[in-house]
Scaffold this motif. Structure first.
Motif, PDB file in Angstrom:
ATOM      1  N   TYR A 631       0.824  -1.201   0.000  1.00  0.00           N
ATOM      2  CA  TYR A 631       0.000   0.000   0.000  1.00  0.00           C
ATOM      3  C   TYR A 631       0.858   1.251   0.000  1.00  0.00           C
ATOM      4  CZ  TYR A 631       0.840  -0.669   5.065  1.00  0.00           C
ATOM      5  OH  TYR A 631       1.407  -0.883   6.311  1.00  0.00           O
ATOM      6  N   THR A 632       0.274   2.281  -0.560  1.00  0.00           N
ATOM      7  CA  THR A 632       0.764   3.643  -0.416  1.00  0.00           C
ATOM      8  C   THR A 632      -0.183   4.312   0.586  1.00  0.00           C
ATOM      9  OG1 THR A 632      -0.652   4.518  -2.173  1.00  0.00           O
ATOM     10  CG2 THR A 632       1.498   3.627  -2.828  1.00  0.00           C
ATOM     11  N   PRO A 633       0.038   5.552   0.970  1.00  0.00           N
ATOM     12  CA  PRO A 633      -0.896   6.184   1.896  1.00  0.00           C
ATOM     13  C   PRO A 633      -2.334   6.260   1.373  1.00  0.00           C
ATOM     14  CG  PRO A 633       1.148   7.409   1.860  1.00  0.00           C
ATOM     15  CD  PRO A 633       1.242   6.393   0.764  1.00  0.00           C
ATOM     16  N   ASP A 634      -2.518   6.191   0.039  1.00  0.00           N
ATOM     17  CA  ASP A 634      -3.858   6.377  -0.514  1.00  0.00           C
ATOM     18  C   ASP A 634      -4.386   5.215  -1.341  1.00  0.00           C
ATOM     19  OD1 ASP A 634      -1.859   6.872  -2.310  1.00  0.00           O
ATOM     20  OD2 ASP A 634      -2.548   8.874  -2.880  1.00  0.00           O
ATOM     21  N   LEU A 635      -3.680   4.079  -1.335  1.00  0.00           N
ATOM     22  CA  LEU A 635      -4.149   2.953  -2.127  1.00  0.00           C
ATOM     23  C   LEU A 635      -3.550   1.643  -1.618  1.00  0.00           C
ATOM     24  CD1 LEU A 635      -6.002   2.559  -4.626  1.00  0.00           C
ATOM     25  CD2 LEU A 635      -3.933   2.570  -6.027  1.00  0.00           C
ATOM     26  N   ALA A 636      -4.399   0.669  -1.304  1.00  0.00           N
ATOM     27  CA  ALA A 636      -3.949  -0.657  -0.850  1.00  0.00           C
ATOM     28  C   ALA A 636      -4.326  -1.684  -1.903  1.00  0.00           C
ATOM     29  CB  ALA A 636      -4.591  -1.012   0.482  1.00  0.00           C
ATOM     30  N   LEU A 681      -2.334   5.980  -9.793  1.00  0.00           N
ATOM     31  CA  LEU A 681      -2.141   7.238  -9.071  1.00  0.00           C
ATOM     32  C   LEU A 681      -1.517   8.319  -9.934  1.00  0.00           C
ATOM     33  CD1 LEU A 681      -0.889   5.848  -5.639  1.00  0.00           C
ATOM     34  CD2 LEU A 681      -3.200   6.564  -6.272  1.00  0.00           C
ATOM     35  N   GLU A 682      -1.382   8.056 -11.213  1.00  0.00           N
ATOM     36  CA  GLU A 682      -0.779   9.040 -12.099  1.00  0.00           C
ATOM     37  C   GLU A 682      -1.588  10.344 -12.091  1.00  0.00           C
ATOM     38  OE1 GLU A 682       0.744   9.451 -16.753  1.00  0.00           O
ATOM     39  OE2 GLU A 682      -0.444   7.722 -16.098  1.00  0.00           O
ATOM     40  N   GLY A 683      -0.893  11.439 -11.937  1.00  0.00           N
ATOM     41  CA  GLY A 683      -1.559  12.730 -11.916  1.00  0.00           C
ATOM     42  C   GLY A 683      -1.989  13.198 -10.545  1.00  0.00           C
ATOM     43  N   SER A 684      -1.959  12.294  -9.565  1.00  0.00           N
ATOM     44  CA  SER A 684      -2.321  12.681  -8.199  1.00  0.00           C
ATOM     45  C   SER A 684      -1.067  13.075  -7.422  1.00  0.00           C
ATOM     46  CB  SER A 684      -3.044  11.545  -7.479  1.00  0.00           C
ATOM     47  OG  SER A 684      -2.179  10.434  -7.310  1.00  0.00           O
ATOM     48  N   GLU A 685      -1.250  13.856  -6.403  1.00  0.00           N
ATOM     49  CA  GLU A 685      -0.129  14.333  -5.595  1.00  0.00           C
ATOM     50  C   GLU A 685       0.524  13.178  -4.842  1.00  0.00           C
ATOM     51  OE1 GLU A 685       0.719  17.534  -1.959  1.00  0.00           O
ATOM     52  OE2 GLU A 685      -1.270  17.332  -2.882  1.00  0.00           O
ATOM     53  N   VAL A 686       1.821  13.139  -4.849  1.00  0.00           N
ATOM     54  CA  VAL A 686       2.550  12.107  -4.125  1.00  0.00           C
ATOM     55  C   VAL A 686       2.407  12.360  -2.623  1.00  0.00           C
ATOM     56  CG1 VAL A 686       4.794  11.062  -3.683  1.00  0.00           C
ATOM     57  CG2 VAL A 686       4.169  11.771  -6.004  1.00  0.00           C
ATOM     58  N   GLN A 687       1.954  11.361  -1.914  1.00  0.00           N
ATOM     59  CA  GLN A 687       1.787  11.477  -0.473  1.00  0.00           C
ATOM     60  C   GLN A 687       2.808  10.590   0.235  1.00  0.00           C
ATOM     61  OE1 GLN A 687      -2.207  11.182   1.128  1.00  0.00           O
ATOM     62  NE2 GLN A 687      -3.111  11.641  -0.870  1.00  0.00           N
ATOM     63  N   ASP A 688       3.350  11.105   1.317  1.00  0.00           N
ATOM     64  CA  ASP A 688       4.264  10.317   2.132  1.00  0.00           C
ATOM     65  C   ASP A 688       3.510   9.805   3.356  1.00  0.00           C
ATOM     66  OD1 ASP A 688       6.504   9.068   2.978  1.00  0.00           O
ATOM     67  OD2 ASP A 688       7.761  10.874   3.087  1.00  0.00           O
ATOM     68  N   PHE A 689       4.045   8.762   3.954  1.00  0.00           N
ATOM     69  CA  PHE A 689       3.415   8.206   5.143  1.00  0.00           C
ATOM     70  C   PHE A 689       3.584   9.161   6.326  1.00  0.00           C
ATOM     71  CE2 PHE A 689       4.172   4.342   2.654  1.00  0.00           C
ATOM     72  CZ  PHE A 689       2.937   3.709   2.784  1.00  0.00           C
TER      73      PHE A 689
END
Length: 821
Positions: A631-636, A681-689
C-alpha cells in the motif's frame, strides 16, 4: 196543404213536385260484385286494394327497406351490447412477463459508465423525467403527434387494422401510443381479432386510469429498438454508448425512427437501407419542427448521427463477469437483497469501481503476467492471476481483476478462498505483538528492534517448553540473531513462528480478524504455524486488511456497492461504521517495518511504483501461489499469481512458469503491483506516510557481544545442518520459501506441548484435500531434499481438486476452477 215551407235550393228545374231534389239512382244503387258467385253487391266500405306483383328473378336478392332498417337497428343493438359487455368483462390484466423483464445494470462509480448488463432481456426501466423533452418529442413526432390531445383509440386505424387482419392483408400500423403500449405491456404481438378487441377495451380503460405521462413512460420503457434493446435507455447504450440524458435531438430522432422497423433501420447492420432510414429520420425532425418542438434553423444544421457498431452479444466476457459475480455476492452476503429477488432484474447497481483504475489493473496484469506466458511452456497453461485494490480512506474497492476472461475461466481469482496467503500474513503477527504489548520469552517488549534467533528449523518454544514445531527458513538459511525488522525483510519463518507463540496464536488470529480477515477463513487456525500463512483468505480479504494498516489501524468494511435502486427507488445499504482495529502506534510501526521490505527486502520490485510504499511478499506451499500485498498512503492493493490446471481445476506448482525457475512474490506479483499503482495514481499528488511509530530500543547483537540471545535461553534450538553454521543470511532479493510446517517432535515433549495442534488434523469441507506431493512434482525443486521455503506446514496437502463453488460443465463436473479451456 202542408204548413211546411217550401224548400228552395239547387236547380229549380230539377226539383220534384214536393220541392225535393230527385236522387241519382245510378249512384245510389249498389254495384254488383263481379267476383261474387251470384253477382251480389260488394260489402259497403271494404274496397279491396290491388295485389302487389310478386318479386321474381334477381329482384328477390335485394332486401326491402324494412329488412334494411331492421338489420341496421339489430346491428346497432349488437354493437352497443357488445361494447357494454366487452367493457364490463375485459379488465386491465397484469403485465406480461416479457414486458417486465429487465436486466440488472452495473455501472462504475461515476454512475453512468456501464460495466455490464446481466439477464437475457436488455432493458432498464427509467422514469419519464430522466428522458429529455426533445427525445420525448422525437418519439411523438415519429409515432403519435397528437398523443396528448387525442383519445386513447383511433377508430379508423383500429377498424382498418382489424379488417386487414381478417382479410389476411398483414400487419397494419396507425395505432395510438396508448394502443401500442397496451400491446407491448399487457398483451402480445400476435395479430388476431381477439387481441385487437382486447387492445381496444384495455386502451379505453387505461386512458381513464392513467395519465398521458404515465402511458408515455411505459411506452418508452417497453418498446423494442433492435439490437436486443428494450426501452429507450437500453437503446441509447446499444446505439450510442451513453445514457438517454446525454442524447441530442438528432440521436433521439434516429432512435425514434427505429420504432418503425427496428432491425431494418439499423444502418450499421443494413447499410443498404440508409436511404429509407434518412427519409424516416427527416420525417421525424420535420414533424418536430411542424409542432414547434424544434427550431427550423437547428433542424437545418443537423447531420445524421451514425450509431456505434453493435457490441458482442456476450455481456459477461472479460472482467465484466467477475465484477458482476463479486457484486452479486456482496449484495447477498450483506443481506441487501436476496438472490431470487435480484434475479427478477431491473436493478441499477452503482459500484465503487473506478474505470481508470480498473483499466490500469487489467493492463498491469497483461503486461507483467499474461504477456510473459508462452504456449511452448507447459507450466504457463496453469497461470492464473487475481487482484484487488481498495481506497483506505473509504473502504471502496476501486479495481478488481478476476481472471483472463469470465467466459473462459469461471472462478473469480480475486474472491476465491482456497490458496494459502503465505508470508503476507506475517504483518498481522507483528501488528498483534505491538497492539497487545507482547513480550518475548524473557519478557522483553516486542518491537522492530527486538532480536530473535533465526536459525533454520529452530523449534518453537512455549513458556512450558518445546512445542515440537520446527519450520524451515527460505532455502534453509541460518540467520542467527536477527532483529524483527530484518526478519520481516527476509521473511524468516523461524522468527515469526516463535513470535506468534510469544504473542499467543489466539491473539494473532483475533488481530487478523480485527484488521479485516473474515472469521470463517479456511485454515485460520490458532497455532504457531498461523504466522506462515496457511490460511486461505482471498485477494480481496487481504487487500481489506492491508487497507486497515494503511489507514493507521482504522478498519471499515470494504464495499463494492455505492448505490442500488430499482425504478428510481433506492434500496438501503448497511451502515459501514469505522472502528479502531489496533492502535495507531501499532499500525504505523507495522507500516514502518513493511516499508523496509520495499526499500531493501524481498519486495524491492514495488519501488517501480514511484511512490512511498509498504508491503510484504508471500509464497504458498510448493509455489502454488505467489503474492504481493502492499500500500501507499492512498491505495492498498494485493496481487496474486496462482497455479491451476485448466482442465481439472487442481492447484499446481508454478515452477518454470513465465520462464522462471521458481515463482515468488517479489517477482511478477510485485512488478504488477508497481505497474498498477504507478498508473492508478498518475496525476495525483505524491503522499508520504505520516507515521507515529515506535521502533523500540536497539538491542546488541549477541553473536558479536557473546551474550546469549533471549529466545535461545528457552532451549530447543536446532544445531546447524551439516555440522556447521557456514551459511550467510539471505539477501534482500532472495526468494521467499517456507517449510511445510514440518513438525519435529522432541525426545521428551512436555505435557503442555501443542505439537499436535501445530499440525492440520482435519481438512475443512470447503478446502482442497491434501496429501504428500508426488515425487514427480517434488523432483523439480532446485535443491535435493529441500522442503519448500516460505510455505506453511501442510505436509498433508495434495493437488486434489476442490469441489466447492465449482461450475459444472461437460467433461469437468465437480472440479474447481475453469470449466472452459
Amino acid at each position: 196543404m202542408s204548413d211546411e215551407p217550401p224548400q228552395h235550393g239547387g236547380d229549380p228545374g230539377q226539383q220534384g213536385s214536393q220541392g225535393w231534389a230527385p236522387r241519382d239512382t245510378s249512384a245510389a244503387a249498389p254495384t254488383p260484385d263481379p267476383d261474387h258467385p251470384d253477382g251480389a253487391p260488394a260489402a259497403k266500405g271494404r274496397t279491396k286494394r290491388p295485389k302487389r306483383p310478386k318479386r321474381t328473378g334477381w329482384r328477390r336478392a335485394i332486401p326491402t327497406w324494412r329488412m334494411t332498417l331492421g338489420g341496421v337497428l339489430l346491428l346497432a343493438l349488437l354493437v352497443v351490447g357488445g361494447f357494454i359487455a366487452g367493457y364490463q368483462l375485459i379488465d386491465i390484466p397484469a403485465a406480461n412477463a416479457a414486458a417486465t423483464a429487465q436486466a440488472n445494470v452495473y455501472v462504475y462509480a461515476d454512475g453512468k459508465t456501464v460495466i455490464a448488463r446481466d439477464g437475457e432481456i436488455n432493458r432498464e426501466k427509467i422514469p419519464l423525467d430522466r428522458i429529455p423533452t426533445p427525445i420525448q418529442h422525437a418519439v411523438l413526432a415519429a409515432e403519435d403527434r397528437d398523443f396528448y390531445s387525442e383519445d386513447a383509440i383511433d377508430i379508423k386505424a383500429t377498424l382498418r387494422a382489424g379488417w386487414n387482419t381478417v382479410t389476411g392483408k398483414g400487419r397494419q400500423g396507425g395505432s395510438t401510443i396508448t394502443q401500442q403500449y397496451v400491446k407491448n405491456y399487457y398483451l402480445g404481438q400476435e395479430q388476431t381479432v381477439v387481441r385487437k378487441a382486447k387492445e381496444f377495451f384495455i386502451s379505453i380503460k387505461l386512458d381513464r386510469e392513467q395519465s398521458k405521462d404515465e402511458i408515455l413512460e411505459g411506452y418508452l420503457n417497453t418498446s423494442y429498438f433492435g439490437r436486443n434493446a428494450y426501452g429507450i435507455q437500453a437503446a441509447s447504450h446499444a446505439y450510442y454508448g451513453k445514457d438517454v440524458e446525454d442524447l441530442d435531438a438528432g440521436e433521439g430522432a434516429y432512435l425514434a425512427s427505429l420504432l418503425n422497423a427496428p432491425s431494418s433501420y439499423d444502418v450499421v447492420a443494413h447499410p443498404e437501407n440508409k436511404k429509407a432510414v434518412l427519409a424516416r429520420w427527416d420525417y421525424v425532425l420535420d414533424g418536430m419542427v411542424k409542432h414547434h418542438w424544434l427550431g427550423a434553423a437547428d433542424r437545418d444544421a443537423m447531420t445524421f448521427p451514425v450509431p456505434d457498431k453493435a457490441k458482442p452479444a456476450n455481456a459477461l466476457s472479460g472482467q465484466r463477469g467477475y465484477i458482476v459475480q463479486a457484486v452479486e455476492h456482496y449484495l447477498v452476503a450483506n443481506r441487501i437483497i436476496d438472490e431470487k429477488t435480484l434475479a427478477t432484474g431491473g436493478y441499477r447497481i452503482t459500484t465503487t469501481l473506478q474505470k481508470s483504475k480498473q483499466d490500469a489493473l487489467v493492463e498491469a496484469v497483461k503486461e507483467n503476467v499474461l504477456s510473459k506466458t508462452s504456449d511452448d511452456r507447459e507450466a504457463d497453461r496453469n497461470v492464473r492471476a487475481g487482484g484487488a485494490s481498495i481506497d483506505p480512506a473509504t473502504g471502496h474497492v476501486v479495481a478488481l481483476y478476476g481472471g483472463v476472461d469470465y467466459t473462459k475461466q469461471y472462478v473469480n481469482n480475486a474472491t476465491r478462498r482456497d490458496y494459502q496467503v503465505g508470508s503476507t500474513f506475517k504483518p498481522f503477527v507483528l501488528a498483534a505483538a505491538l497492539a497487545n504489548g507482547s513480550t518475548t520469552q524473557k519478557h522483553k517488549a516486542i518491537t522492530p528492534n527486538t532480536r530473535y534467533d533465526g536459525t533454520n528449523e529452530r523449534t518453537v518454544q512455549s513458556a512450558t517448553g518445546s512445542t515440537g514445531y520446527s519450520p524451515a527458513n527460505e532455502d534453509d538459511v541460518d540467520y542467527g540473531s536477527i532483529t524483527v525488522r530484518e526478519a520481516t525483510d527476509k521473511s524468516v519463518n523461524a522468527v515469526y513462528a516463535q513470535m506468534a507463540q510469544d504473542v499467543g496464536p489466539d491473539e494473532v488470529k483475533d488481530t487478523a480478524i480485527a484488521l479485516g480477515i473474515p472469521q470463517d477463513t479456511p485454515d485460520l487456525t490458532a497455532s504457531p504455524s498461523i504466522a506462515l500463512g496457511p490460511a486461505t483468505a482471498s485477494v480481496l480479504d487481504m487487500a481489506s486488511a492491508y487497507a486497515t494498516l494503511a489507514d493507521h489501524g482504522k478498519q471499515r468494511p470494504h464495499t463494492l456497492v455505492a448505490k442500488i435502486s430499482k425504478n428510481a427507488t433506492a434500496l438501503p445499504l448497511p451502515a459501514r461504521n469505522t472502528r479502531r482495529a489496533i492502535s495507531r502506534e501499532a499500525a504505523d510501526t507495522t507500516t514502518s517495518v513493511l516499508r523496509s521490505v520495499v526499500d531493501g527486502g524481498t519486495g524491492t520490485a514495488a519501488q517501480g511504483a514511484g511512490r512511498p510504499a509498504a508491503g510484504k511478499t508471500g509464497t504458498a506451499e510448493e509455489d502454488r501461489a505467489a503474492w504481493f500485498a502492499g500500500y501507499t498512503p492512498d491505495l492498498a492493493t494485493v496481487i496474486a499469481v496462482m497455479g491451476q490446471d485448466p482442465e481439472s481445476g487442481v492447484q499446481k506448482p508454478l515452477y518454470g512458469a513465465l520462464g522462471l525457475a521458481r515463482m515468488n512474490g517479489g517477482g511478477a506479483p510485485a512488478e504488477t503491483w508497481a505497474a498498477y499503482t504507478r498508473a492508478a495514481l498518475e496525476g495525483s499528488e505524491v503522499q508520504d506516510f505520516d507515521l507515529e511509530a515506535d521502533e523500540g530500543p536497539e538491542e546488541p547483537d549477541p553473536d558479536e557481544s557473546g551474550e546469549g540471545e533471549d529466545t535461545e535461553e528457552a532451549g530447543g534450538t536446532k544445531a546447524p545442518r551439516d555440522g556447521g553454521s557456514t551459511k550467510k543470511p539471505g539477501t534482500g532479493d532472495a526468494r521467499e520459501r517456507r517449510d511445510g510446517d514440518r513438525t519435529r517432535a522432541p525426545e521428551a515433549p512436555s505435557e503442555a506441548s501443542p505439537a499436535a495442534g501445530a499440525l492440520r488434523t482435519a481438512t475443512p469441507a470447503d478446502a482442497p484435500s491434501r496429501a504428500p506431493a508426488p515425487a514427480a512434482e517434488t523432483a523439480g525443486h532446485p535443491a535435493n531434499g529441500r522442503r519448500d521455503g516460505d510455505s506453511p506446514a501442510r505436509a498433508d496437502r495434495t493437488d486434489g481438486p476442490d469441489t466447492t463453488g465449482t461450475r459444472e460443465s461437460e467433461g469437468d463436473q465437480g472440479l474447481r476452477g475453469p470449466t472452459r479451456p
